[in-house]
Write a protein that holds these residues in place. Structure first.
Motif, PDB file in Angstrom:
ATOM      1  N   SER A 143     -10.855 -10.791  -9.378  1.00 60.72           N
ATOM      2  CA  SER A 143     -11.902 -10.044 -10.073  1.00 60.72           C
ATOM      3  C   SER A 143     -11.633  -9.779 -11.549  1.00 60.72           C
ATOM      4  O   SER A 143     -12.376 -10.205 -12.415  1.00 60.72           O
ATOM      5  CB  SER A 143     -12.138  -8.713  -9.344  1.00 60.72           C
ATOM      6  OG  SER A 143     -13.053  -7.912 -10.045  1.00 60.72           O
ATOM      7  N   SER A 144     -10.546  -9.067 -11.851  1.00 54.02           N
ATOM      8  CA  SER A 144     -10.343  -8.619 -13.227  1.00 54.02           C
ATOM      9  C   SER A 144      -9.420  -9.518 -14.047  1.00 54.02           C
ATOM     10  O   SER A 144      -9.729  -9.891 -15.178  1.00 54.02           O
ATOM     11  CB  SER A 144      -9.791  -7.194 -13.224  1.00 54.02           C
ATOM     12  OG  SER A 144      -8.596  -7.132 -12.451  1.00 54.02           O
ATOM     13  N   LYS A 193       1.590  -0.993 -12.783  1.00 54.74           N
ATOM     14  CA  LYS A 193       0.806   0.238 -12.876  1.00 54.74           C
ATOM     15  C   LYS A 193       1.702   1.383 -13.332  1.00 54.74           C
ATOM     16  O   LYS A 193       2.922   1.354 -13.154  1.00 54.74           O
ATOM     17  CB  LYS A 193       0.186   0.570 -11.513  1.00 54.74           C
ATOM     18  CG  LYS A 193      -0.844  -0.448 -11.048  1.00 54.74           C
ATOM     19  CD  LYS A 193      -1.411  -0.063  -9.695  1.00 54.74           C
ATOM     20  CE  LYS A 193      -2.441  -1.077  -9.230  1.00 54.74           C
ATOM     21  NZ  LYS A 193      -2.989  -0.740  -7.890  1.00 54.74           N
ATOM     22  N   LYS A 204       0.823  -1.206   0.000  1.00 48.18           N
ATOM     23  CA  LYS A 204       0.000   0.000   0.000  1.00 48.18           C
ATOM     24  C   LYS A 204       0.854   1.251   0.000  1.00 48.18           C
ATOM     25  O   LYS A 204       0.553   2.248  -0.659  1.00 48.18           O
ATOM     26  CB  LYS A 204      -0.920   0.008   1.233  1.00 48.18           C
ATOM     27  CG  LYS A 204      -2.035  -1.041   1.172  1.00 48.18           C
ATOM     28  CD  LYS A 204      -2.761  -1.122   2.506  1.00 48.18           C
ATOM     29  CE  LYS A 204      -3.772  -2.246   2.508  1.00 48.18           C
ATOM     30  NZ  LYS A 204      -4.372  -2.460   3.826  1.00 48.18           N
ATOM     31  N   ASP A 229     -11.703 -11.973  -3.067  1.00 48.11           N
ATOM     32  CA  ASP A 229     -11.197 -11.023  -4.068  1.00 48.11           C
ATOM     33  C   ASP A 229     -11.661 -11.357  -5.479  1.00 48.11           C
ATOM     34  O   ASP A 229     -11.050 -10.939  -6.464  1.00 48.11           O
ATOM     35  CB  ASP A 229      -9.667 -10.954  -4.048  1.00 48.11           C
ATOM     36  CG  ASP A 229      -9.124 -10.379  -2.756  1.00 48.11           C
ATOM     37  OD1 ASP A 229      -9.859  -9.632  -2.090  1.00 48.11           O
ATOM     38  OD2 ASP A 229      -7.970 -10.689  -2.402  1.00 48.11           O
ATOM     39  N   SER A 262     -14.289  -6.274  -3.567  1.00 44.57           N
ATOM     40  CA  SER A 262     -13.106  -6.473  -2.728  1.00 44.57           C
ATOM     41  C   SER A 262     -12.321  -5.177  -2.562  1.00 44.57           C
ATOM     42  O   SER A 262     -11.712  -4.936  -1.518  1.00 44.57           O
ATOM     43  CB  SER A 262     -12.204  -7.560  -3.324  1.00 44.57           C
ATOM     44  OG  SER A 262     -11.777  -7.208  -4.622  1.00 44.57           O
ATOM     45  N   SER A 263     -12.352  -4.306  -3.588  1.00 49.62           N
ATOM     46  CA  SER A 263     -11.646  -3.023  -3.479  1.00 49.62           C
ATOM     47  C   SER A 263     -12.279  -2.159  -2.400  1.00 49.62           C
ATOM     48  O   SER A 263     -11.592  -1.415  -1.684  1.00 49.62           O
ATOM     49  CB  SER A 263     -11.654  -2.289  -4.822  1.00 49.62           C
ATOM     50  OG  SER A 263     -12.980  -2.049  -5.268  1.00 49.62           O
ATOM     51  N   LEU A 264     -13.599  -2.254  -2.250  1.00 49.32           N
ATOM     52  CA  LEU A 264     -14.292  -1.522  -1.185  1.00 49.32           C
ATOM     53  C   LEU A 264     -13.883  -2.064   0.175  1.00 49.32           C
ATOM     54  O   LEU A 264     -13.669  -1.300   1.126  1.00 49.32           O
ATOM     55  CB  LEU A 264     -15.805  -1.645  -1.365  1.00 49.32           C
ATOM     56  CG  LEU A 264     -16.681  -1.048  -0.255  1.00 49.32           C
ATOM     57  CD1 LEU A 264     -16.428   0.452  -0.101  1.00 49.32           C
ATOM     58  CD2 LEU A 264     -18.162  -1.329  -0.537  1.00 49.32           C
ATOM     59  N   ARG A 265     -13.745  -3.376   0.258  1.00 46.11           N
ATOM     60  CA  ARG A 265     -13.325  -3.998   1.516  1.00 46.11           C
ATOM     61  C   ARG A 265     -11.964  -3.476   1.962  1.00 46.11           C
ATOM     62  O   ARG A 265     -11.764  -3.138   3.136  1.00 46.11           O
ATOM     63  CB  ARG A 265     -13.253  -5.519   1.340  1.00 46.11           C
ATOM     64  CG  ARG A 265     -12.927  -6.267   2.626  1.00 46.11           C
ATOM     65  CD  ARG A 265     -12.574  -7.700   2.352  1.00 46.11           C
ATOM     66  NE  ARG A 265     -11.155  -7.945   2.519  1.00 46.11           N
ATOM     67  CZ  ARG A 265     -10.504  -8.956   1.985  1.00 46.11           C
ATOM     68  NH1 ARG A 265     -11.127  -9.793   1.185  1.00 46.11           N
ATOM     69  NH2 ARG A 265      -9.222  -9.122   2.206  1.00 46.11           N
ATOM     70  N   TYR A 266     -11.020  -3.382   1.044  1.00 46.27           N
ATOM     71  CA  TYR A 266      -9.671  -2.919   1.399  1.00 46.27           C
ATOM     72  C   TYR A 266      -9.685  -1.459   1.854  1.00 46.27           C
ATOM     73  O   TYR A 266      -8.923  -1.065   2.743  1.00 46.27           O
ATOM     74  CB  TYR A 266      -8.722  -3.104   0.217  1.00 46.27           C
ATOM     75  CG  TYR A 266      -8.363  -4.556  -0.018  1.00 46.27           C
ATOM     76  CD1 TYR A 266      -7.708  -5.298   0.958  1.00 46.27           C
ATOM     77  CD2 TYR A 266      -8.693  -5.190  -1.206  1.00 46.27           C
ATOM     78  CE1 TYR A 266      -7.387  -6.629   0.762  1.00 46.27           C
ATOM     79  CE2 TYR A 266      -8.376  -6.516  -1.418  1.00 46.27           C
ATOM     80  CZ  TYR A 266      -7.727  -7.235  -0.431  1.00 46.27           C
ATOM     81  OH  TYR A 266      -7.418  -8.556  -0.630  1.00 46.27           O
ATOM     82  N   LYS A 267     -10.553  -0.664   1.255  1.00 47.25           N
ATOM     83  CA  LYS A 267     -10.670   0.733   1.679  1.00 47.25           C
ATOM     84  C   LYS A 267     -11.221   0.826   3.092  1.00 47.25           C
ATOM     85  O   LYS A 267     -10.755   1.623   3.914  1.00 47.25           O
ATOM     86  CB  LYS A 267     -11.575   1.499   0.710  1.00 47.25           C
ATOM     87  CG  LYS A 267     -10.946   1.738  -0.653  1.00 47.25           C
ATOM     88  CD  LYS A 267     -11.924   2.432  -1.607  1.00 47.25           C
ATOM     89  CE  LYS A 267     -11.287   2.618  -2.987  1.00 47.25           C
ATOM     90  NZ  LYS A 267     -12.237   3.225  -3.954  1.00 47.25           N
ATOM     91  N   LYS A 281     -15.581  -7.135  -7.731  1.00 48.53           N
ATOM     92  CA  LYS A 281     -15.103  -5.762  -7.599  1.00 48.53           C
ATOM     93  C   LYS A 281     -15.340  -5.167  -6.211  1.00 48.53           C
ATOM     94  O   LYS A 281     -14.747  -4.149  -5.859  1.00 48.53           O
ATOM     95  CB  LYS A 281     -15.759  -4.878  -8.663  1.00 48.53           C
ATOM     96  CG  LYS A 281     -15.289  -5.197 -10.072  1.00 48.53           C
ATOM     97  CD  LYS A 281     -15.900  -4.267 -11.102  1.00 48.53           C
ATOM     98  CE  LYS A 281     -15.378  -4.592 -12.493  1.00 48.53           C
ATOM     99  NZ  LYS A 281     -15.969  -3.719 -13.530  1.00 48.53           N
TER     100      LYS A 281
END
Length: 379
Positions: free
Chosen positions: A189-190, A125, A69, A217, A222-227, A220
């Motif tokens: 997910s992706s 990225k 992170k 995971d 899962s990204s909310l979970r990490y936040k 999608k």
């Protein structure tokens, strides 16, 4: 005089939780034993670099989630002290994101004689691409990553994954093979969209296909979970999100209901060896090149591998002799059926893959080639 090499290793929470020993040993030795038990990439690198005459040390990152992170080693000053103490000629960084660009620049300024090496084996990225420019050598695990890495060709080396030593210990005779196909891997997910679609299609064909995976995971959300986890440190939150993801996946892919728990390391290799054949599906990051770890792991245990018909595959295994390939979901279905109907031939294909892996795709072979490059780099 032996070449001094320091490897910056990452340890995952699952490895720390599952493999730590309840005995009185120092932390560094415990971490080394964890690497050995998992036969991980840094362990195999360390083992065979040492066997080839290098003086190898390890530095461990344990807070994997934190450094990914923050794009940084949590205690950079302590790491610099380690560099001061060891004075390595080469620093191998397992994960490109382990050290920030600013800290890489600091290392190069303070230790101008150190050659920096990293491993490039996944999509990068935009914010991380500048990190590559700071390295002297990039180990690329597939021809695609050679192309994808916008650096001078002299800085790049094709360094495929290899078959783990422990895999060769798991050999199952044909009479003890399960006349079924297996799949071992994630369903993120992706990057695993095609994988999920293929597995779902195959399961609708009433095939004997055992899927060892997890729905964590896989969507999608899962990204909310990490936040949320950044704000609320709660195991219950994670547990509920995973349950929710499972419900979503079962509604979206009803044929995937009842998958088996995901396995890793030697446990996975042991179970994989018992199957007549196993399915390999690359991630979207592969971009049409055969290169993933599972292919080499499957070959090491002597199980017939069924994988995509990618152009570079013949550089690694001989299609239809050491490995089976498919170009479509329909052909994949036919190849699995072929194994069921011709178990002796499927067994022989797996056996020949095992022989090829032992001959050409061990870490010992990979490191010998790498050491030649390191010798040139040191000069």
């Amino acid at each position: 005089m032996a070449m001094k090499i320091l490897i910056l290793c990452e340890l995952y929470d699952s490895q720390l939780n599952n493999y730590s020993e309840n005995i009185e040993i120092n932390k560094n030795d415990n971490n080394k034993r964890i690497l050995e038990k998992t036969s991980s990439w840094p362990y195999m690198m360390s083992k065979y670099l040492t066997e080839n005459g290098a003086d190898v040390s390890e530095y461990f990152i344990e807070d994997n989630a934190s450094y990914q992170k923050n794009n940084n080693i949590s205690n950079f000053s302590f790491f610099v002290e380690k560099l001061e103490l060891l004075q390595p000629e080469i620093l191998i960084v397992e994960n490109l994101r382990s050290i920030s660009e600013n800290n890489l620049i600091k290392i190069k300024k303070r230790f101008p004689k150190i050659s920096l090496v990293t491993h490039h084996c996944s999509s990068i990225k935009k914010e991380h691409r500048n990190l590559l420019l700071q390295y002297d050598y990039i180990l690329c695990c597939s021809p695609f990553f050679i192309k994808d890495c916008e650096l001078n060709s002299s800085k790049k080396i094709l360094f495929y994954h290899a078959s783990p030593d422990t895999g060769f210990k798991f050999k199952t005779h044909i009479k003890d093979k399960i006349n079924s196909c297996s799949f071992f891997g994630s369903l993120f997910s992706s990057i695993h969209k095609e994988r999920k679609n293929l597995l779902s299609y195959l399961k609708t064909k009433d095939l004997k296909l055992d899927i060892y995976s997890s729905f964590e995971d896989s969507t999608k959300i899962s990204s909310l979970r990490y936040k949320l986890e950044k704000i609320y440190r709660s195991k219950k939150l994670k547990k509920n999100f995973i349950k929710f993801e499972k419900k979503i996946m079962e509604l979206r892919y009803p044929s995937l209901v009842g998958i088996k728990p995901q396995l890793f390391d030697n446990e996975m290799l042991s179970i994989m060896s018992r199957y007549l054949c196993t399915l390999n599906v690359h991630t979207g990051h592969a971009r049409g090149y055969a290169a993933n770890m599972r292919m080499f792991e499957s070959a090491s245990v002597g199980t017939c591998v069924i994988t995509e018909d990618y152009p570079n595959l013949s550089d690694l295994f001989e299609p239809d002799y050491e490995i089976l390939t498919y170009k479509s979901k329909e052909e994949c279905h036919e190849k699995i059926k072929y194994c069921y109907e011709n178990p002796l031939e499927a067994y022989e294909i797996g056996r020949r893959a095992n022989i090829r892996a032992l001959k050409d795709h061990t870490y010992s072979n990979r490191i010998k080639v790498l050491m030649n490059n390191f010798d040139a780099l040191a000069k």
